[in-house]
Design an enzyme around this catalytic site. Structure first.
Site, PDB file in Angstrom:
ATOM      1  N   ASN A  17     -26.242   0.857   5.582  1.00 17.70           N
ATOM      2  CA  ASN A  17     -25.319   0.962   6.722  1.00 17.70           C
ATOM      3  C   ASN A  17     -25.769   2.051   7.682  1.00 17.70           C
ATOM      4  OD1 ASN A  17     -22.790  -0.870   6.635  1.00 17.70           O
ATOM      5  ND2 ASN A  17     -23.124  -0.282   4.494  1.00 17.70           N
ATOM      6  N   ARG A  68     -12.523  19.978  -4.699  1.00 19.43           N
ATOM      7  CA  ARG A  68     -12.711  19.060  -3.563  1.00 19.43           C
ATOM      8  C   ARG A  68     -12.406  19.733  -2.223  1.00 19.43           C
ATOM      9  NH1 ARG A  68     -13.588  14.063  -5.674  1.00 19.43           N
ATOM     10  NH2 ARG A  68     -12.512  13.512  -7.585  1.00 19.43           N
ATOM     11  N   ARG A  94     -17.413   9.892  -2.684  1.00 18.98           N
ATOM     12  CA  ARG A  94     -16.568  11.033  -3.003  1.00 18.98           C
ATOM     13  C   ARG A  94     -15.203  10.796  -2.398  1.00 18.98           C
ATOM     14  NH1 ARG A  94     -17.470  14.440  -6.552  1.00 18.98           N
ATOM     15  NH2 ARG A  94     -16.337  16.057  -5.416  1.00 18.98           N
ATOM     16  N   ILE A  95     -14.163  11.258  -3.100  1.00 16.62           N
ATOM     17  CA  ILE A  95     -12.824  11.213  -2.521  1.00 16.62           C
ATOM     18  C   ILE A  95     -12.688  12.414  -1.599  1.00 16.62           C
ATOM     19  CG2 ILE A  95     -10.367  11.500  -3.039  1.00 16.62           C
ATOM     20  CD1 ILE A  95     -10.948   9.939  -5.669  1.00 16.62           C
ATOM     21  N   ASN A 110     -14.440   4.477   7.626  1.00 17.78           N
ATOM     22  CA  ASN A 110     -15.058   4.056   6.365  1.00 17.78           C
ATOM     23  C   ASN A 110     -15.309   2.557   6.432  1.00 17.78           C
ATOM     24  OD1 ASN A 110     -15.827   4.248   3.549  1.00 17.78           O
ATOM     25  ND2 ASN A 110     -13.861   3.302   3.036  1.00 17.78           N
ATOM     26  N   HIS A 112     -15.492  -0.772   3.828  1.00 21.07           N
ATOM     27  CA  HIS A 112     -15.138  -1.176   2.466  1.00 21.07           C
ATOM     28  C   HIS A 112     -15.541  -2.640   2.270  1.00 21.07           C
ATOM     29  CE1 HIS A 112     -13.031  -1.132  -1.322  1.00 21.07           C
ATOM     30  NE2 HIS A 112     -12.486  -2.293  -0.993  1.00 21.07           N
ATOM     31  N   ASP A 148      -8.687   3.726   0.714  1.00 20.69           N
ATOM     32  CA  ASP A 148      -8.921   2.492   1.465  1.00 20.69           C
ATOM     33  C   ASP A 148      -7.637   1.939   2.093  1.00 20.69           C
ATOM     34  OD1 ASP A 148     -11.639   2.597   0.659  1.00 20.69           O
ATOM     35  OD2 ASP A 148     -11.144   1.617  -1.223  1.00 20.69           O
TER      36      ASP A 148
HETATM   37  C1  GRF Z   1     -21.444  -0.586   1.046  1.00 22.39           C
HETATM   38  O1  GRF Z   1     -21.321  -1.772   0.315  1.00 22.39           O
HETATM   39  C2  GRF Z   1     -20.107  -0.147   1.550  1.00 22.39           C
HETATM   40  O2  GRF Z   1     -19.214  -1.194   1.762  1.00 22.39           O
HETATM   41  C3  GRF Z   1     -19.598   0.730   0.450  1.00 22.39           C
HETATM   42  O3  GRF Z   1     -20.745   1.375  -0.054  1.00 22.39           O
HETATM   43  C4  GRF Z   1     -21.891   0.573   0.180  1.00 22.39           C
HETATM   44  C5  GRF Z   1     -22.931   1.417   0.834  1.00 22.39           C
HETATM   45  O4  GRF Z   1     -24.176   0.771   0.953  1.00 22.39           O
HETATM   46  N1  GRF Z   1     -18.602   1.647   0.966  1.00 22.39           N
HETATM   47  P1  GRF Z   1     -25.361   1.445   1.745  1.00 22.39           P
HETATM   48  O5  GRF Z   1     -25.641   2.812   1.106  1.00 22.39           O
HETATM   49  O6  GRF Z   1     -24.950   1.579   3.176  1.00 22.39           O
HETATM   50  O7  GRF Z   1     -26.541   0.531   1.582  1.00 22.39           O
END
Ligand code: GRF
Length: 213
Positions: A17, A68, A94-95, A110, A112, A148
C-alpha cells in the site's frame, strides 16, 4: 511545494500500500508528499521501499517504550518533526491510543481488508471466507478510538469465488486497496472530505476542475 499535503505513513510489513501511494505521488495523481515512513519493525520491507525513493525512514521499536501512550507520544513528535498533516496507517500492526488520535483529529486514515462493519480486527479475509459471504472487499476509514470503527471514506467490493483461499482472496482485495487508498488520500488533499458524525461527506470537485480543457 509549500501547500502540498504532507503525509506520514506508518507500516509494519511488506508495504504494497505504501508503494501504491509512492507511485501515485510520483505520477502526480496524488498531490501530496510523503514526509516520513515509520515502522515498529526494523525488518519491514516497506522501509526498503521508502529508502529506495529517498523518503526519510524511522524505526521505533515498541518494545523500548513503557507503554502504548509513551510510544504514541514519540510517534507524534516524529510526525510533527517531519511536518506531517495526515497520518496513514498502511499495514501498521499496532493499536494506537487516544494520545495519537487526539493529536490528529480526523487526520488519521486506515485501510482494512473487508467491507466494514463486517469482519473488523485481524484476519479479515479468513473471517469473510469462514462466514461464507459472497462479496467482500476493502474499506478506507478515518481512525477513531475503536478497532476499525471510524467513519468510512471509501469502499471497494470484491466477489468471493467458491474456490478462493485466504491467499487468493487477499491478493484480489489488495489490488483494490492499492487503487482506492490513494484515491481517498487525494480527496483529503483536495479538501473534499467532511466528517458529519459517522458519515464522511465527499464534496464535488471545484467547477474549474470539472471543465474539459
Ligand atoms: C493490507 O492488507 C491492509 O488491508 C492491512 O494490512 C495489509 C498491509 O499490506 N491493514 P501491505 O504492507 O500494504 O502490503
Amino acid at each position: 511545494m509549500g501547500n502540498l499535503l504532507t503525509i506520514g505513513v506508518l507500516v509494519s510489513g511488506n508495504g504494497t500500500n505504501l508503494q501504491s501511494i509512492i507511485d501515485r505521488c510520483n505520477d502526480g495523481s496524488l498531490t501530496a508528499r510523503i514526509g516520513c515512513v515509520i515502522s515498529n519493525n526494523a525488518d519491514a520491507f516497506a522501509l526498503e521501499r521508502a529508502r529506495k525513493h529517498g523518503i526519510p525512514t524511522i524505526h521505533l521499536n515498541h518494545r523500548e517504550f513503557s507503554g502504548r501512550e509513551a510510544y504514541d507520544a514519540t510517534l507524534i513528535k516524529v510526525l510533527r518533526d517531519h511536518g506531517v498533516d495526515l497520518v496513514i496507517l498502511a499495514g501498521f500492526m499496532r493499536i494506537i491510543t487516544p494520545v495519537l488520535i487526539d493529536a490528529f483529529p480526523n487526520a488519521i486514515m486506515n485501510i482494512h481488508p473487508a467491507l466494514l462493519p463486517a469482519f473488523p480486527g485481524l484476519h479479515a479475509q479468513r473471517q469473510a471466507l469462514e462466514y461464507g459471504v459472497k462479496i467482500s472487499g476493502c474499506t478506507v476509514h478515518f481512525v477513531d478510538a475503536g478497532t476499525d470503527t471510524g467513519p468510512i471514506i471509501m469502499q471497494a467490493a470484491v466477489a468471493v469465488d467458491t474456490d478462493d483461499t485466504e491467499e487468493s482472496l487477499s491478493a484480489r482485495i489488495q489490488l483494490e486497496e492499492h487503487r482506492i487508498f490513494p484515491l481517498a488520500i487525494q480527496l483529503y488533499a483536495a479538501g473534499r472530505l467532511t466528517v458529519e458524525g459517522r458519515r464522511v461527506v465527499v464534496s464535488s470537485p471545484p467547477v474549474a476542475a470539472q471543465k474539459p480543457r
